[in-house]
Write a protein that holds these residues in place. Structure first.
Motif, PDB file in Angstrom:
ATOM      1  N   VAL A 127      99.276  -2.057 -11.694  1.00 58.39           N
ATOM      2  CA  VAL A 127      98.583  -0.996 -10.955  1.00 58.39           C
ATOM      3  C   VAL A 127      99.156   0.326 -11.445  1.00 58.39           C
ATOM      4  O   VAL A 127     100.372   0.494 -11.483  1.00 58.39           O
ATOM      5  N   CYS A 128      98.277   1.254 -11.819  1.00 59.92           N
ATOM      6  CA  CYS A 128      98.766   2.478 -12.453  1.00 59.92           C
ATOM      7  C   CYS A 128      97.976   3.706 -12.012  1.00 59.92           C
ATOM      8  O   CYS A 128      96.761   3.643 -11.818  1.00 59.92           O
ATOM      9  N   CYS A 129      98.689   4.815 -11.849  1.00 59.60           N
ATOM     10  CA  CYS A 129      98.092   6.142 -11.756  1.00 59.60           C
ATOM     11  C   CYS A 129      98.650   6.940 -12.926  1.00 59.60           C
ATOM     12  O   CYS A 129      99.871   7.072 -13.063  1.00 59.60           O
ATOM     13  N   LEU A 130      97.782   7.441 -13.785  1.00 61.38           N
ATOM     14  CA  LEU A 130      98.202   8.096 -15.015  1.00 61.38           C
ATOM     15  C   LEU A 130      98.901   9.431 -14.753  1.00 61.38           C
ATOM     16  O   LEU A 130      98.701  10.058 -13.708  1.00 61.38           O
ATOM     17  N   GLY A 134      89.275  -2.770 -16.497  1.00 62.09           N
ATOM     18  CA  GLY A 134      89.937  -3.087 -15.239  1.00 62.09           C
ATOM     19  C   GLY A 134      89.382  -2.267 -14.093  1.00 62.09           C
ATOM     20  O   GLY A 134      88.664  -1.280 -14.307  1.00 62.09           O
ATOM     21  N   PRO A 135      89.701  -2.635 -12.860  1.00 58.20           N
ATOM     22  CA  PRO A 135      89.186  -1.923 -11.678  1.00 58.20           C
ATOM     23  C   PRO A 135      89.699  -0.492 -11.606  1.00 58.20           C
ATOM     24  O   PRO A 135      90.807  -0.191 -12.044  1.00 58.20           O
ATOM     25  N   GLU A 158      94.293  -5.193  -4.296  1.00 57.89           N
ATOM     26  CA  GLU A 158      93.354  -6.278  -3.977  1.00 57.89           C
ATOM     27  C   GLU A 158      92.474  -6.611  -5.174  1.00 57.89           C
ATOM     28  O   GLU A 158      92.264  -7.797  -5.494  1.00 57.89           O
ATOM     29  N   GLN A 159      91.964  -5.565  -5.837  1.00 61.58           N
ATOM     30  CA  GLN A 159      91.119  -5.787  -7.002  1.00 61.58           C
ATOM     31  C   GLN A 159      91.908  -6.423  -8.144  1.00 61.58           C
ATOM     32  O   GLN A 159      91.403  -7.288  -8.861  1.00 61.58           O
ATOM     33  N   LEU A 160      93.159  -5.984  -8.316  1.00 63.25           N
ATOM     34  CA  LEU A 160      93.994  -6.541  -9.377  1.00 63.25           C
ATOM     35  C   LEU A 160      94.247  -8.029  -9.157  1.00 63.25           C
ATOM     36  O   LEU A 160      94.084  -8.839 -10.081  1.00 63.25           O
ATOM     37  N   ILE A 208      93.408 -11.364 -11.389  1.00 60.88           N
ATOM     38  CA  ILE A 208      94.407 -12.356 -11.800  1.00 60.88           C
ATOM     39  C   ILE A 208      93.962 -13.761 -11.408  1.00 60.88           C
ATOM     40  O   ILE A 208      94.015 -14.701 -12.207  1.00 60.88           O
ATOM     41  N   ASN A 209      93.501 -13.897 -10.172  1.00 60.57           N
ATOM     42  CA  ASN A 209      93.100 -15.218  -9.672  1.00 60.57           C
ATOM     43  C   ASN A 209      91.871 -15.776 -10.381  1.00 60.57           C
ATOM     44  O   ASN A 209      91.770 -16.977 -10.639  1.00 60.57           O
ATOM     45  N   LYS A 210      90.935 -14.893 -10.715  1.00 62.36           N
ATOM     46  CA  LYS A 210      89.710 -15.321 -11.382  1.00 62.36           C
ATOM     47  C   LYS A 210      89.882 -15.492 -12.884  1.00 62.36           C
ATOM     48  O   LYS A 210      89.071 -16.142 -13.540  1.00 62.36           O
ATOM     49  N   GLY A 211      90.944 -14.872 -13.426  1.00 59.35           N
ATOM     50  CA  GLY A 211      91.137 -14.907 -14.864  1.00 59.35           C
ATOM     51  C   GLY A 211      90.128 -14.058 -15.608  1.00 59.35           C
ATOM     52  O   GLY A 211      89.888 -14.252 -16.802  1.00 59.35           O
ATOM     53  N   VAL A 212      89.532 -13.102 -14.897  1.00 58.47           N
ATOM     54  CA  VAL A 212      88.510 -12.224 -15.478  1.00 58.47           C
ATOM     55  C   VAL A 212      88.869 -10.781 -15.143  1.00 58.47           C
ATOM     56  O   VAL A 212      89.206 -10.464 -14.005  1.00 58.47           O
ATOM     57  N   VAL A 213      88.804  -9.894 -16.149  1.00 59.10           N
ATOM     58  CA  VAL A 213      89.077  -8.478 -15.919  1.00 59.10           C
ATOM     59  C   VAL A 213      87.792  -7.786 -15.479  1.00 59.10           C
ATOM     60  O   VAL A 213      86.881  -7.566 -16.267  1.00 59.10           O
ATOM     61  N   ASP A 214      87.721  -7.469 -14.196  1.00 57.16           N
ATOM     62  CA  ASP A 214      86.542  -6.840 -13.594  1.00 57.16           C
ATOM     63  C   ASP A 214      86.701  -5.323 -13.643  1.00 57.16           C
ATOM     64  O   ASP A 214      87.698  -4.781 -13.176  1.00 57.16           O
ATOM     65  N   SER A 215      85.719  -4.632 -14.211  1.00 62.74           N
ATOM     66  CA  SER A 215      85.798  -3.165 -14.321  1.00 62.74           C
ATOM     67  C   SER A 215      84.993  -2.466 -13.237  1.00 62.74           C
ATOM     68  O   SER A 215      84.259  -1.507 -13.488  1.00 62.74           O
ATOM     69  N   SER A 216      85.141  -2.935 -12.006  1.00 63.79           N
ATOM     70  CA  SER A 216      84.435  -2.319 -10.882  1.00 63.79           C
ATOM     71  C   SER A 216      85.021  -0.942 -10.575  1.00 63.79           C
ATOM     72  O   SER A 216      86.177  -0.658 -10.870  1.00 63.79           O
TER      73      SER A 216
END
Length: 342
Positions: free
Chosen positions: A128-131, A163-164, A311-313, A317-325
Motif C-alpha cells: 500500500v503506497c502514497c507517492l 493495481g487499485p 481491503e482492495q489489496l 492477493i486472495n484472488k491472485g489477480v491485480v485489479d485496477s479499480s
C-alpha cells in the motif's frame, strides 16, 4: 537431545526437546496440521509462546511462497491524515491475518525507491503506497509488477502502475474551498499550492482557478504560489502576501499543516481572522478545531482511504489477480471560525 541451531535463538528443536516430541510434530502443530490433535497443538503453541519462539518469516515464505506481510510506504508518519490512513490499513491487515511493515519517505523519491527494494527483499505479499510529492517516474514499482505482487495506491497515485487506486476529487476540494471563501465575501484570494509536478496539487490549483473564473474574480499572479509546503514555505508566503500594498482577503492552503502555519503567521502580524482575512486548508488536522480561531478545512477521509486501499489489496492477493479499480472517497467542508462571518 536436540542441540540449538543458534545461541540465543529459539527454534522448533528447542520446543521439541522441552515437550519430548519430534521437531516435525512441532512444525505441524504450529501450522495447524489436520493430523495433529487439538491438545498437542495447544501444548506446542503454549510452549512456543513461553519460550519466545517466533516463526521465521523468510523461511516460511520460501516454503509457502507467502509471508502474510503487507508493506506500507507513506510520506509522513507524523501527519494526522497518514496516521489515520495507517490505522485503517492496520485494522484491515490484522482482521485478515496480515502483519504490516511500515516505512516513511519524508517526501524523498530516492527514499521511496529504497523502500520498494526493502519491501521486495522482505517478500511482502502486497504494497500500500502514497507517492511522494516529487515522484514522477514510477519505474521502481516494476519489481512488483513483474512478480505479480499487487500495489494499491491512495491519495497521491500514478495510474501507470497496475493495481487499485483510492482517491478523492482534488479538483472539487480546491473548488469547494475557494467558493466557500467567495460566498462569505472574499474578493482577492491567494493560494499556496504544492509542487506543480504533483497531480494532486495540480488538480487542487485548477479547482481554485476555476472557482475564481466562474465568479468573475481576477487570477492575480502575486497571489499564486507553489512550494514544497514546508513550515518555512508557509511562513514566507504569509509574510509576502501581508507585506503587499493590496493584500489578499482570503487564503486557500493546499495542506492542513500549511494552513495552520499561515494562520499563526498572519495573527502574529496583527491581522484578525476572519475580519481582516479568511483562511481555509485543503486537509484537516485534529488541532484545526482547537486553535484560536478554529481553522476551516476540507476534510480528506484518511482512515477510510487507508482501509479501502488495504481491503482492495488483500482482495487482489486472495484472488491472485491485480485489479485496477478506482475508488472515489467523499470530501467534507468543515466551516470553522477562520472563515465564518456573521
Amino acid at each position: 537431545m536436540y542441540p540449538k541451531e543458534k545461541k540465543g535463538e529459539i527454534t522448533i528443536n528447542d520446543i521439541a526437546r522441552e515437550l519430548n516430541i519430534s521437531p516435525s510434530t512441532v512444525s505441524r502443530a504450529l501450522n495447524d496440521h489436520a493430523k495433529i490433535s487439538e491438545a498437542t497443538k495447544k501444548k506446542v503453541k503454549d510452549m512456543a509462546r513461553d519460550l519466545g519462539y517466533e516463526i521465521n518469516l523468510v523461511a516460511s515464505s520460501l516454503s509457502k511462497n507467502k509471508t502474510n506481510v503487507i508493506g506500507v510506504i507513506i510520506p509522513h508518519l507524523g501527519s494526522q491524515f497518514f496516521a489515520k490512513a495507517l490505522s485503517g490499513i492496520q485494522e484491515v491487515a490484522s482482521d485478515n491475518g496480515y502483519n504490516v511493515i511500515i516505512s516513511q519517505t519524508n517526501e524523498s523519491v530516492q527514499q521511496e525507491i529504497e523502500m520498494t527494494r526493502v519491501m521486495n527483499s522482505a517478500r511482502v505479499d502486497g504494497v500500500v503506497c502514497c507517492l511522494t510529492m516529487e515522484t514522477t517516474d514510477v519505474s521502481h514499482f516494476n519489481v512488483f509488477v513483474k512478480k505479480g505482487v499487487p500495489v494499491a495506491m491512495f491519495d497521491r497515485v500514478n495510474y501507470s502502475v497496475p493495481g487499485p487506486k483510492v482517491v478523492v476529487d482534488n479538483y472539487e476540494a480546491g473548488y469547494v474551498a475557494t467558493e466557500h471563501l467567495i460566498n462569505i465575501g472574499c474578493k482577492k484570494l491567494a493560494h499556496l499550492g504544492g509542487i506543480v509536478s504533483s497531480k494532486v496539487f495540480e488538480e487542487r490549483a485548477e479547482g481554485f482557478n476555476d472557482a475564481l473564473k466562474k465568479n468573475g474574480l481576477p487570477l492575480l499572479p502575486q497571489f499564486l504560489l507553489a512550494s514544497d509546503l514546508t513550515e518555512q514555505d508557509a511562513r514566507d508566503a504569509a509574510r509576502l502576501w501581508m507585506s503587499l500594498p493590496d493584500r489578499p482577503d482570503g487564503i486557500v492552503a493546499a495542506s492542513a499543516s500549511t494552513g495552520l502555519v499561515i494562520a499563526s503567521t498572519v495573527k502574529s502580524m496583527g491581522m484578525a481572522l476572519p475580519e481582516s482575512i479568511s483562511i481555509i486548508s485543503l486537509g484537516n488536522e485534529r488541532c484545526n478545531e482547537f486553535v484560536s480561531p478554529s481553522l476551516s478545512a476540507v476534510d480528506m477521509p484518511g482512515y477510510e482511504m487507508g482501509k479501502s486501499a488495504a481491503e482492495q489489496l488483500i482482495s487482489c492477493i486472495n484472488k491472485g489477480v491485480v485489479d485496477s479499480s478506482i475508488i472515489l472517497k467523499p470530501i467534507q467542508l468543515l466551516i470553522r471560525n477562520s472563515s465564518f462571518k456573521h
